[in-house]
Scaffold this motif. Sequence first.
Motif, short mmCIF file in Angstrom:
data_model
loop_
_atom_site.label_atom_id
_atom_site.label_comp_id
_atom_site.label_asym_id
_atom_site.label_seq_id
_atom_site.Cartn_x
_atom_site.Cartn_y
_atom_site.Cartn_z
N GLN A 192 15.78 40.85 37.95
CA GLN A 192 16.26 39.87 38.93
C GLN A 192 16.72 38.59 38.23
O GLN A 192 17.80 38.08 38.51
N THR A 251 19.95 39.11 36.35
CA THR A 251 21.09 39.27 37.25
C THR A 251 21.51 37.91 37.79
O THR A 251 22.71 37.61 37.86
N PHE A 252 20.56 37.06 38.14
CA PHE A 252 20.90 35.68 38.53
C PHE A 252 21.60 34.99 37.36
O PHE A 252 22.58 34.28 37.55
N TYR A 284 25.27 33.44 37.44
CA TYR A 284 24.98 32.03 37.68
C TYR A 284 26.27 31.23 37.90
O TYR A 284 26.32 30.36 38.77
N THR A 333 13.96 35.67 48.91
CA THR A 333 15.06 34.77 48.58
C THR A 333 15.48 34.02 49.83
O THR A 333 15.63 34.62 50.90
N ILE A 359 20.53 39.01 44.72
CA ILE A 359 21.65 38.23 44.19
C ILE A 359 22.91 38.50 45.01
O ILE A 359 23.60 37.57 45.43
#
Length: 149
Positions: free
Chosen positions: A48, A51-52, A56, A117, A139
């Motif tokens: 996670q 992937t962020f 970004y 999230t 995401i």
Amino acid sequence: MALQVGDKIPFFTAIDSNGNSFEVRDYIGQPMVIYFYPKDDTPGCTIQACTFRDQYEDFKTLGAEVIGISSDSLSSHKKFASRYKLPFILLSDTNKKIRTAFGVPNDFLGLLPGRATYVIDKNGIVQFVFDSTLAKIHITKALKVLKTF
């Protein structure tokens, strides 16, 4: 009680992975993606976070800041951020006050801290909540919501 769409986020302070004081009120005025995760350096949490990291710039292009929160220590966050070159904010919530204020549920029969999230608009209002153990989906869903702002 868990935060829901339409709720204003609670103001909180914490220490980031660089040892700096963080106040969420300083970020009101821009969208935020606040994600809670169980633990640094575990398989799902690493996927996670990476992937962020990899997306970004997509979040920044949309004017949003990404903020990851877990109960790990400052030193754990510092190592995690350094090891995976995470460009976003990681906050240490060792006493679980922030997690409790957001009402993040536990997973796996209450044994593990949950993964959730929140997409927050520039006024500090929750626009989206996603609670799932599937790390990568957070995401994609967050970006889709941000594009509607």
